[in-house]
Design a protein around this motif. Structure first.
Motif, short mmCIF file in Angstrom:
data_model
loop_
_atom_site.label_atom_id
_atom_site.label_comp_id
_atom_site.label_asym_id
_atom_site.label_seq_id
_atom_site.Cartn_x
_atom_site.Cartn_y
_atom_site.Cartn_z
N LEU A 104 0.85 -1.18 0.00
CA LEU A 104 0.00 0.00 0.00
C LEU A 104 0.89 1.24 0.00
O LEU A 104 1.83 1.33 0.80
CB LEU A 104 -0.89 0.00 1.25
CG LEU A 104 -1.79 1.22 1.47
CD1 LEU A 104 -2.84 1.32 0.37
CD2 LEU A 104 -2.46 1.13 2.84
N VAL A 105 0.61 2.16 -0.91
CA VAL A 105 1.37 3.41 -1.01
C VAL A 105 0.39 4.58 -0.91
O VAL A 105 -0.62 4.60 -1.60
CB VAL A 105 2.15 3.51 -2.34
CG1 VAL A 105 3.00 4.78 -2.37
CG2 VAL A 105 3.02 2.28 -2.55
N GLY A 106 0.70 5.53 -0.05
CA GLY A 106 -0.10 6.75 0.06
C GLY A 106 0.80 7.96 0.07
O GLY A 106 1.87 7.93 0.69
N ILE A 107 0.38 9.02 -0.63
CA ILE A 107 1.20 10.24 -0.68
C ILE A 107 0.33 11.48 -0.53
O ILE A 107 -0.81 11.52 -0.98
CB ILE A 107 2.02 10.30 -1.99
CG1 ILE A 107 3.06 11.43 -1.92
CG2 ILE A 107 1.13 10.43 -3.22
CD1 ILE A 107 4.18 11.29 -2.89
N ASP A 108 0.90 12.47 0.14
CA ASP A 108 0.30 13.79 0.28
C ASP A 108 1.37 14.80 -0.09
O ASP A 108 2.43 14.86 0.55
CB ASP A 108 -0.17 14.01 1.72
CG ASP A 108 -0.70 15.41 1.99
OD1 ASP A 108 -0.92 16.17 1.01
OD2 ASP A 108 -0.87 15.75 3.17
N LEU A 109 1.12 15.59 -1.13
CA LEU A 109 2.07 16.62 -1.56
C LEU A 109 1.83 17.89 -0.75
O LEU A 109 1.49 18.94 -1.26
CB LEU A 109 1.91 16.86 -3.07
CG LEU A 109 2.24 15.64 -3.93
CD1 LEU A 109 1.90 15.92 -5.39
CD2 LEU A 109 3.70 15.24 -3.79
N SER A 110 2.04 17.75 0.54
CA SER A 110 1.67 18.76 1.53
C SER A 110 2.68 19.88 1.71
O SER A 110 2.39 20.88 2.33
CB SER A 110 1.47 18.08 2.88
OG SER A 110 2.69 17.48 3.29
#
Length: 195
Positions: A104-110
């Motif tokens: 599982l991969v999750g990203i936030d370009l925060s």
């Protein structure tokens, strides 16, 4: 076209690369590390980005500096190509199966750098590549991209499959995050008004 060119020269590596966010999945050039090239090509292909690179690193020592500096340069290129991030989805996620492996991969370009790398890679090496360098590359990426990135391994025994699932998943999650929402193309996706 959202595009950036990055040149990073240190006493350990000399890297020049051009990244296109709105590409076709074209990868050209070499890091000088065969397994790393394979993983980066999968990342680029599954994200439908374009990457042209030239990398000369001190691979006679080991692959550490090449992997770390490639992550830094690639993250910087994403940050520059995104600019103020107007109109992007910002978030992306992918649950990617690769044979017995599931990541599982999750990203936030925060704009805030964080790496959660929960990968249990059983082998210390895949070919001549030190598997601990997977985390080093993505750590460099998150710091220079200003991204919050999580990898969570759900299943897997084969080291190559686990790493491949992570890179493919990262490409697909990033493709979602950098995509433009047509109905909000002029908005910054944050209540702060900036990312």
């Amino acid at each position: 076209m959202r595009e950036a060119t990055v040149i990073r020269n240190t006493s350990e590596t000399q890297i020049s690369l051009t990244l296109g966010l709105d590409g076709t999945g074209r990868y050209s050039g070499s890091t000088g590390v065969g397994f790393l090239d394979h993983m980066l090509e999968l990342f680029i292909r599954h994200g439908h980005f374009d990457l042209e690179l030239n990398c000369n690193g001190d691979v006679q020592v080991d692959f550490h500096h090449t992997a770390e500096d490639m992550g830094i340069a690639l993250g910087q290129a994403f940050a520059e190509a995104l600019g103020e991030k107007r109109g992007i989805y910002r978030y992306g996620q992918m649950l990617l199966p690769m044979d017995e492996a599931l990541v599982l991969v999750g990203i936030d370009l925060s704009g805030r750098a964080f790496l959660g790398c929960d990968l249990q890679i059983p082998a210390q090496k895949v070919g001549d590549f030190d598997t601990e360098l997977v985390e080093e590359l993505w750590l460099g990426f998150t710091r220079s991209a200003g991204a919050c990135l999580h990898f969570k391994q759900m299943a897997g025994r084969n080291s190559h499959h686990i790493i491949e699932a992570a890179f493919k998943g990262a490409g697909r999650a990033l493709a979602q995050a950098v995509a433009i929402q047509p109905e909000y193309a002029n908005e910054i996706p944050s209540t702060k008004g900036m990312l």
